[in-house]
Scaffold this motif. Structure first.
Motif, short mmCIF file in Angstrom:
data_model
loop_
_atom_site.label_atom_id
_atom_site.label_comp_id
_atom_site.label_asym_id
_atom_site.label_seq_id
_atom_site.Cartn_x
_atom_site.Cartn_y
_atom_site.Cartn_z
N LEU A 1 -55.97 5.82 81.35
CA LEU A 1 -56.77 6.94 81.85
C LEU A 1 -56.99 7.94 80.71
O LEU A 1 -56.04 8.44 80.12
CB LEU A 1 -56.07 7.62 83.02
N GLU A 2 -58.26 8.25 80.44
CA GLU A 2 -58.58 9.08 79.28
C GLU A 2 -58.86 10.53 79.64
O GLU A 2 -58.62 11.42 78.83
CB GLU A 2 -59.77 8.51 78.54
N ASP A 3 -59.39 10.79 80.82
CA ASP A 3 -59.70 12.18 81.17
C ASP A 3 -59.76 12.33 82.69
O ASP A 3 -59.53 11.37 83.44
CB ASP A 3 -61.00 12.65 80.51
N TYR A 4 -60.06 13.54 83.12
CA TYR A 4 -60.08 13.87 84.55
C TYR A 4 -61.25 14.81 84.80
O TYR A 4 -61.46 15.78 84.06
CB TYR A 4 -58.76 14.54 84.93
N GLU A 5 -62.04 14.51 85.82
CA GLU A 5 -63.12 15.39 86.25
C GLU A 5 -62.87 15.80 87.69
O GLU A 5 -62.33 15.02 88.48
CB GLU A 5 -64.48 14.69 86.12
N SER A 6 -63.26 17.03 88.05
CA SER A 6 -62.92 17.53 89.38
C SER A 6 -63.88 18.62 89.81
O SER A 6 -64.47 19.32 88.97
CB SER A 6 -61.48 18.08 89.37
N HIS A 7 -64.03 18.78 91.12
CA HIS A 7 -64.82 19.89 91.66
C HIS A 7 -64.17 20.43 92.94
O HIS A 7 -63.45 19.72 93.64
CB HIS A 7 -66.27 19.47 91.94
N GLY B 1 -72.02 16.42 103.70
CA GLY B 1 -72.31 17.80 104.07
C GLY B 1 -71.53 18.87 103.34
O GLY B 1 -71.55 20.03 103.76
N ASP B 2 -70.85 18.52 102.25
CA ASP B 2 -70.05 19.52 101.54
C ASP B 2 -70.85 20.24 100.46
O ASP B 2 -71.90 19.77 100.03
CB ASP B 2 -68.80 18.88 100.93
N SER B 3 -70.33 21.38 100.05
CA SER B 3 -70.85 22.11 98.89
C SER B 3 -69.79 22.10 97.81
O SER B 3 -68.58 22.17 98.11
CB SER B 3 -71.20 23.56 99.27
N ILE B 4 -70.21 22.02 96.54
CA ILE B 4 -69.26 21.80 95.46
C ILE B 4 -69.55 22.69 94.27
O ILE B 4 -70.65 23.23 94.12
CB ILE B 4 -69.26 20.32 94.99
N GLN B 5 -68.54 22.83 93.40
CA GLN B 5 -68.74 23.32 92.04
C GLN B 5 -67.76 22.59 91.13
O GLN B 5 -66.56 22.53 91.40
CB GLN B 5 -68.51 24.83 91.90
N TRP B 6 -68.30 22.03 90.05
CA TRP B 6 -67.47 21.31 89.09
C TRP B 6 -66.60 22.27 88.31
O TRP B 6 -67.02 23.37 87.97
CB TRP B 6 -68.35 20.49 88.14
N LEU B 7 -65.38 21.84 88.01
CA LEU B 7 -64.47 22.63 87.19
C LEU B 7 -64.75 22.37 85.71
O LEU B 7 -64.97 21.23 85.30
CB LEU B 7 -63.02 22.27 87.48
N GLU B 8 -64.72 23.45 84.94
CA GLU B 8 -64.82 23.39 83.49
C GLU B 8 -63.73 24.25 82.90
O GLU B 8 -63.38 25.30 83.47
CB GLU B 8 -66.19 23.88 83.00
N PRO B 9 -63.15 23.87 81.76
CA PRO B 9 -62.13 24.71 81.13
C PRO B 9 -62.68 26.11 80.85
O PRO B 9 -63.84 26.27 80.46
CB PRO B 9 -61.81 23.96 79.83
N THR C 1 -61.49 17.79 94.62
CA THR C 1 -61.70 16.35 94.57
C THR C 1 -61.99 15.95 93.14
O THR C 1 -62.79 16.62 92.46
CB THR C 1 -62.87 15.96 95.49
N GLY C 2 -61.34 14.90 92.68
CA GLY C 2 -61.55 14.52 91.29
C GLY C 2 -61.26 13.06 91.02
O GLY C 2 -60.85 12.30 91.91
N TRP C 3 -61.47 12.67 89.77
CA TRP C 3 -61.32 11.28 89.36
C TRP C 3 -60.71 11.20 87.97
O TRP C 3 -61.16 11.87 87.03
CB TRP C 3 -62.69 10.58 89.34
N PHE C 4 -59.67 10.37 87.86
CA PHE C 4 -59.14 10.01 86.56
C PHE C 4 -60.00 8.86 86.02
O PHE C 4 -60.22 7.87 86.73
CB PHE C 4 -57.69 9.56 86.67
N ARG C 5 -60.46 9.00 84.78
CA ARG C 5 -61.40 8.04 84.23
C ARG C 5 -60.80 7.33 83.02
O ARG C 5 -60.13 7.94 82.19
CB ARG C 5 -62.70 8.73 83.83
N ALA D 1 -52.12 20.69 85.19
CA ALA D 1 -51.23 19.93 86.07
C ALA D 1 -51.73 18.51 86.25
O ALA D 1 -50.96 17.54 86.21
CB ALA D 1 -51.09 20.63 87.42
N MET D 2 -53.03 18.37 86.44
CA MET D 2 -53.58 17.03 86.63
C MET D 2 -53.54 16.22 85.34
O MET D 2 -53.40 14.99 85.38
CB MET D 2 -55.00 17.13 87.18
N ASP D 3 -53.64 16.89 84.21
CA ASP D 3 -53.52 16.16 82.95
C ASP D 3 -52.09 15.67 82.76
O ASP D 3 -51.87 14.57 82.22
CB ASP D 3 -53.95 17.03 81.77
N ALA D 4 -51.11 16.47 83.20
CA ALA D 4 -49.72 16.01 83.14
C ALA D 4 -49.53 14.78 84.02
O ALA D 4 -48.82 13.83 83.65
CB ALA D 4 -48.78 17.14 83.57
N LEU D 5 -50.17 14.78 85.19
CA LEU D 5 -50.11 13.61 86.07
C LEU D 5 -50.78 12.41 85.40
O LEU D 5 -50.25 11.28 85.46
CB LEU D 5 -50.78 13.93 87.40
#
Length: 211
Positions: free
Chosen positions: A105-111, A69-77, A200-204, A89-93
């Protein structure tokens, strides 16, 4: 925004991920930074930029309010300074966890994710059946002054023992970061009595991509 992560925090997060498959860090960012992200989420929602989240992939992609039931928007640089700093910050992590655990882990996606009162997300895994790149899930909460009886917990199912199943309920407190292995831990979002905000995001990893 702070992009430095202490060696002590990295060590604790890495140890917890290895020993139990999940880890929690409170006050991951400064309170002012967390408030800026919450304000950004609400502004985007007011502008109609957040849309109803779907489940599935490809031809099976569907909006299912009885499941999610959530609404989202993906983050883009480049969308905004505050989200750009969060991605840094998440890339530093990501780099720190790679150095500690050799995860590749090669990248991170988040919304952004906004749950209105009463919304939930039923039990699921974060890795797709036909795409094995998501390795580590990361949820950063933006909810100030969250009360104990407000609901909205993230429930992690720690094992599948049918006789004595174990689960952990994590309150969505502002500044709290939760990490867990995407392919190993089923989880759900319980209904809340008030609006619930997160990133919410995922390291891939490279993986084999779409199977």
């Amino acid at each position: 925004m702070k992009t430095f992560i202490s060696d002590a925090l990295l060590e604790r997060l890495a140890d917890d991920l290895v020993s139990q498959g999940w880890a929690i860090a409170d006050d991951f960012l400064l309170p002012a930074q967390t408030r800026q992200l919450a304000s950004e989420c609400r502004q985007r929602d007011a502008q109609g930029l957040l849309t109803e989240a779907a489940t599935g992939r490809g031809n099976a992609l569907r909006i299912r309010p009885t499941v999610r039931g959530d609404s989202i928007q993906w983050l883009e640089p480049g969308q905004s300074p505050v989200t750009d700093d969060y991605l840094l910050a998440m890339d530093a992590l990501r780099r720190g966890l790679n150095a500690s655990l050799y995860l590749g882990l090669e990248d991170y996606e988040s919304h952004f994710a906004l749950y209105p009162p009463g919304a939930f997300y039923m039990r699921h895994l974060d890795r797709f059946r036909d795409d094995d790149r998501r390795d580590l899930s990361a949820v950063f909460y933006l909810n100030e002054n969250w009360s104990d009886d407000a609901g909205g917990e993230l429930r992690l199912f720690l094992d599948e023992n049918p006789d004595q199943p174990r689960s952990l309920d994590v309150q969505p407190l502002a500044g709290r970061l939760v990490l867990f292995r995407s392919a190993q831990l089923f989880h759900e979002v319980l209904p809340a009595q008030c609006e619930r905000l997160s990133l919410t995001g995922w390291f891939r990893r490279r993986g084999s991509g779409v199977l």
